[in-house]
Design a protein around this motif. Sequence first.
Motif: not given
Length: 328
Positions: A123-150
Amino acid sequence: MAKPLVPTISLKDFENRRDIITKEIIDACEYAGFLTLVDHGITVDEINAQFAISKAFFDLPFDVKARIPHDVKTNNGWEYKSQLRPSTNMVDQKESFWMMKRSEWPSDNDVPNFRETTSKFISKCEGISDKVLSCLSIALGFEEDYFRKGMGIDEEDSLTQLRLIHYMASENAAGTWRAGPHTDIGCLTLLFQRDGEDGLEICPGRESSHSYGIGDTFTPLPAQTGPIVVNIGDMLMAWSDDRLKANFHRVRAKDVGKSPDRYSIAYFNTGRKGAIMQGPGKKNPPITCGQWFNEATERQFGAMSKRRQEVALKEDGKTATATVSAAA
């Protein structure tokens, strides 16, 4: 002063510092493909507790561990010296246990508190991953939750995994690879290490997710308890149109003297089976994450038959009376 190859990035005050953190993460991922996270929210005590659970599992008799054999179709279960690296044509000198949230786990009768401790850690790993993936989603031009949903960690077709890893101590391993040069299969890896258990080395310079050429310069990344090493995997490199780099890394034995036991824990964020991966610029044709995962797993583990694992056990003077899957 030159920037470090692998920058240390703090997640402290994440919401207020999101723009700064996003820039730091994307800068690291566009070249090294590696970064180290601090102020991430998992305490050293929590990390040590999970390592204690891992050691307790690997200390079990071989026939007990083999009750949950590795299956190449799911990539879950216990494997022993079964990962053949194309880069060296040698088998990694380690054992590991792979698990997903819905796969079979060791019994608490065999390893007390395994499920409770490991579930909290995931669960802790999930929370950290969500933060990093949200940053990468935005940087690539996707919605903030794009990779979280992926990743879909709560979906039935989730492929995200936790892997407990044990590199066995060796008296005669000088100059060899405890894990040969490789890139990770999935999207984003969180790697936990322990003080003094060094060996990880990284090699930047890969330009394409379809290229597997390895450079000449590997840089050691010392092991520390607390900071999390984060790296991009092949799936996310392709998904980003090769903007984010999944670079080669390896685990090297000591050049002099005995190589002691090394334990590590990896949390692999992997796109769910039904998710379609294709970058914003559509550089690569669309493919499901499930197909990508299956092909990559077959490359890494399919070459090792049940018989070869049994031979490895016999050569080490071990026995495993339980059935070992043909994939292991």
